[in-house]
Write a protein that holds these residues in place. Structure first.
Motif, PDB file in Angstrom:
ATOM      1  N   ALA A   6     -14.749  44.691  23.492  1.00 19.72           N
ATOM      2  CA  ALA A   6     -13.684  45.296  22.600  1.00 19.72           C
ATOM      3  C   ALA A   6     -13.870  46.675  22.349  1.00 19.72           C
ATOM      4  N   GLN A   7     -14.788  47.340  23.155  1.00 15.80           N
ATOM      5  CA  GLN A   7     -15.087  48.788  23.159  1.00 15.80           C
ATOM      6  C   GLN A   7     -15.460  49.354  24.164  1.00 15.80           C
ATOM      7  N   LEU A  10     -20.541  53.940  22.707  1.00 17.43           N
ATOM      8  CA  LEU A  10     -21.297  54.410  21.171  1.00 17.43           C
ATOM      9  C   LEU A  10     -21.540  53.272  20.334  1.00 17.43           C
ATOM     10  N   GLU A  11     -22.566  53.331  19.718  1.00 13.28           N
ATOM     11  CA  GLU A  11     -22.791  52.121  18.685  1.00 13.28           C
ATOM     12  C   GLU A  11     -23.425  52.728  17.363  1.00 13.28           C
ATOM     13  N   ASN A  12     -23.369  52.129  16.390  1.00  9.72           N
ATOM     14  CA  ASN A  12     -23.966  52.478  15.093  1.00  9.72           C
ATOM     15  C   ASN A  12     -23.788  53.947  14.579  1.00  9.72           C
ATOM     16  N   VAL A  13     -22.398  54.251  14.809  1.00  8.00           N
ATOM     17  CA  VAL A  13     -21.882  55.328  14.327  1.00  8.00           C
ATOM     18  C   VAL A  13     -21.768  55.346  12.724  1.00  8.00           C
ATOM     19  N   MET A  14     -22.651  56.020  11.884  1.00  4.48           N
ATOM     20  CA  MET A  14     -22.628  55.905  10.358  1.00  4.48           C
ATOM     21  C   MET A  14     -22.641  57.249   9.683  1.00  4.48           C
ATOM     22  N   ARG A  15     -22.027  57.257   8.482  1.00  8.13           N
ATOM     23  CA  ARG A  15     -22.254  58.536   7.728  1.00  8.13           C
ATOM     24  C   ARG A  15     -23.126  58.170   6.504  1.00  8.13           C
ATOM     25  N   GLU A  16     -23.865  59.235   5.970  1.00  9.91           N
ATOM     26  CA  GLU A  16     -24.566  58.941   4.739  1.00  9.91           C
ATOM     27  C   GLU A  16     -23.486  58.884   3.495  1.00  9.91           C
ATOM     28  N   ASP A  17     -24.004  58.230   2.776  1.00  9.94           N
ATOM     29  CA  ASP A  17     -23.216  58.073   1.433  1.00  9.94           C
ATOM     30  C   ASP A  17     -22.907  59.428   0.523  1.00  9.94           C
ATOM     31  N   ILE A  38     -16.359  52.982  24.816  1.00  9.04           N
ATOM     32  CA  ILE A  38     -16.545  54.103  24.745  1.00  9.04           C
ATOM     33  C   ILE A  38     -18.269  54.421  24.887  1.00  9.04           C
ATOM     34  N   ILE A  53     -18.069  54.564   9.451  1.00  8.71           N
ATOM     35  CA  ILE A  53     -18.970  53.541   8.262  1.00  8.71           C
ATOM     36  C   ILE A  53     -19.955  54.262   7.542  1.00  8.71           C
ATOM     37  N   PRO A 102     -19.167  49.521  18.092  1.00  6.46           N
ATOM     38  CA  PRO A 102     -19.943  48.525  17.613  1.00  6.46           C
ATOM     39  C   PRO A 102     -21.009  48.701  16.536  1.00  6.46           C
ATOM     40  N   SER A 140     -19.384  57.061  -2.076  1.00  9.05           N
ATOM     41  CA  SER A 140     -18.341  57.434  -1.355  1.00  9.05           C
ATOM     42  C   SER A 140     -17.569  56.149  -0.829  1.00  9.05           C
TER      43      SER A 140
END
Lengths: 491, 97
Positions: B52-53, B57-64, B55, A59, A289, A23
């Motif tokens: 710079a932020q 939160l950190e390390n918000v990622m989604r699976e591929d 909110i 991300i 971040p 993706s």
């Protein structure tokens, strides 16, 4: 060439490589068409990668992993604390949002190095890697005519890695060698297809000349539109000659971007380079971040696949392959894996390498344009191993084996089954050969009489007849033995 | 007060053609916006790290994992100009991105 010895060539390379993810970087749109399907324009798009209002990027974890893996392979420092995505602002129709999410001040990976063998110069250069960072690809533009362009957003948002070197390369050949070494690494770790022709890997060369011994860099020119490693080398050669000539005449060079014209074999000025601060980078407010956990990085390091240098060394030292075979195999990681699997089936490395880099590669390359890779070949390594074993034992000739390979390459049938079913194997059965000889002698009484009367030059004719009778499959040594036994014995 | 050159530069980056009157107008308006934002300089930030932020939160990622997107017709529904499956835009003379 006298003028060239007065100047030192200085080249730095910038590579953009599309990452091998399913993706896109910030949304779930597919990065490519389904296998076997044509890539229809503007079908792999969604509100995020079209830059529609009210959307938020998220991300892609795998993309981050692939950049970290690349950084580790290039001995970079992988940042686990302050990583930042930034907006690179410019207006161009290939950029739906009006900015590209990229990295600027705080990249994922920095300060690495790569040792690059340069066979044509008999040297090895150590190239410092400035950084490897993560960004998103742009849309594809077609220039439709004088007044309009056509846009396909399928590529917009595909994960893209940028890898930048220090100006450490000292010749066009070194630049090419670096590009090839990097491609081999990206393929080995599965980070990118590394394909220059299709644009999944793109190279820009920054080249300048300076007087021998000078510390300051000369005016640099950035060359784009390089569609192969050969283009990279040729374009750098062209620029070196052009700079040397201008400097020799006492002229000033212009810092600019030039495009390589493959057909004409020269570079053409494209535009004067915009100042870096024109992009008005600022931290991307839509992304929280990113702090890659040290354990995550350690896990990736532990799972690092065998790198090309290690593989080449193993091929040469443990398997006794030539430097050439080792280089050809490691240039295509799937070919190398196929070769490893053939050897694992018990085939000796040398014949395995000969078949994999020879006839197998020839058949593979014939279909490369359709996207066929070694892993997709119907004939699996065990099948090729079976065929090689038949050749090595003398059961079939090399010519016959090539025919069998061509037949089963796309079909995947067992080579041994084909050989047996069609009786392609060599005839080494003494009784069968004896019968063939008897029959030939019975059918050619005149020639037999001639031979027995002392005109022995007719012998060659009789051998030919036996071979014809057995469709060329008879073992020549056995035919000779049997023919002499019957001719001389029955006298 | 920012200069007319600054306005022209920003306009060029935004690919906007401004008349002389519009440059005057923008010079005044942009200057007032910058002055308003410049009030932040009066705040004492000596004890505050670069931010710079906010909110948390950190390390918000989604699976591929790939999923189908909008489809072409929906994606191009609001396009002013099309040519077959492609979006058509005025040519940008500056080449080479």
């Amino acid at each position: 060439m006298a003028v060239l010895t007065r100047y030192e060539t200085v080249i730095g390379i910038e590579v953009h490589a599309q990452l091998r993810t399913s993706s896109k970087m910030f949304c779930s749109c597919p990065t490519g068409a389904a296998a076997g399907e044509p890539d229809e324009p503007n079908t792999r798009v969604c509100p995020v990668c079209l830059g529609l209002p009210g959307t938020l990027p998220v991300i892609n974890r795998r993309a981050v992993e692939l950049v970290i893996l690349t950084g580790l392979a290039l001995e970079c420092h992988v940042e686990t604390d302050a990583v930042r995505f930034e907006r690179k602002n410019y207006f161009y129709p290939d950029l739906p949002k009006g900015y590209q999410i990229s990295q600027y001040a705080l990249p994922l990976c920095s300060g690495g190095r790569l040792s690059v063998p340069v066979p044509s110069e008999g040297t090895e250069v150590l190239v410092d890697i400035t950084r490897a960072h993560l960004e998103e690809d742009t849309a594809r533009l077609q220039h439709g005519g004088r007044d309009h362009s056509l846009v396909d957003f399928n590529r917009a948002g595909v994960p893209l890695m940028e890898i930048v070197t220090e100006p450490d390369l000292r010749s066009p050949a070194q630049a090419r060698a670096y590009g090839e070494a990097l491609r081999d690494i990206l393929r080995h770790i599965g980070a990118s297809d590394g394909d220059m022709e299709t644009g999944s890997m793109r190279i820009e060369g920054n080249v300048s000349l300076r007087p021998m011994g000078a510390a300051d860099l000369g005016t640099k020119v950035e060359v784009k539109n390089l569609n192969s490693f050969r283009s990279l080398e040729r374009a750098m050669e062209f620029e070196v000659a052009r700079h040397a000539e201008a400097l020799g005449r006492g002229e000033q060079l212009t810092q600019e971007t030039r495009g390589w014209d493959e057909g004409k074999g020269r570079t053409v000025s494209q535009r004067s380079k915009e100042e870096a601060n024109d992009y008005r980078y600022f931290p991307e407010p839509d992304l929280p971040p990113l702090r890659p956990a040290a354990e995550w990085v350690a896990r990736l390091r532990a799972g690092m696949p065998e790198l090309p240098v290690a593989r080449r060394t193993r091929y040469r030292q443990s398997l006794g392959l030539s430097a050439y075979d080792a280089a050809v195999l490691t240039a295509d990681v799937e070919l190398a894996e196929y070769f490893d699997a053939v050897v694992a089936e018990g085939v000796a490395p040398k014949p395995a390498a000969n078949w994999v880099t020879g006839e197998f590669s020839r058949l593979l390359n014939a279909r490369a344009a359709d996207g066929l890779r070694a892993s997709g070949v119907a004939l699996r390594p065990a099948g090729l191993a079976e065929l090689i074993a038949e050749v090595e034992s003398g059961a079939v000739s090399t010519t016959t084996a090539k025919t069998v390979l061509a037949r089963t390459f796309h079909a995947g049938e067992s080579p041994r089954a084909i050989i047996e079913a069609e009786e392609l194997g060599g005839l080494s059965d003494t009784r069968a050969i004896g019968e063939a000889v008897s029959e030939v002698l019975a059918n050619h009484p005149a020639q037999v009489a001639e031979y027995r009367s002392g005109k022995t030059q007719i012998y060659g004719f009789l051998v030919g007849q036996v071979m014809r009778h057995t469709a060329g499959r008879a073992d020549g040594r056995l035919v000779d033995e049997e023919l002499r036994r019957q001719l001389d014995g029955e006298q | 007060m920012i200069s007319r050159q600054d306005v022209e530069h920003v306009a060029a980056l935004a690919r906007l053609g401004l008349s002389a009157d519009e440059i005057d107008l923008m010079q005044g308006q942009l200057s007032r916006i910058l002055e308003a934002v410049a009030q932040l300089r009066d705040v004492d930030t000596s004890q505050i790290g670069p931010t710079a932020q906010v909110i948390g939160l950190e390390n918000v990622m989604r699976e591929d994992e790939a999923r189908a997107g909008l489809g072409r017709e929906l994606a191009l529904a609001n396009a002013p100009l099309r040519e077959g499956p492609l979006l058509r835009v005025p040519v940008i003379l500056e080449e080479g991105r």
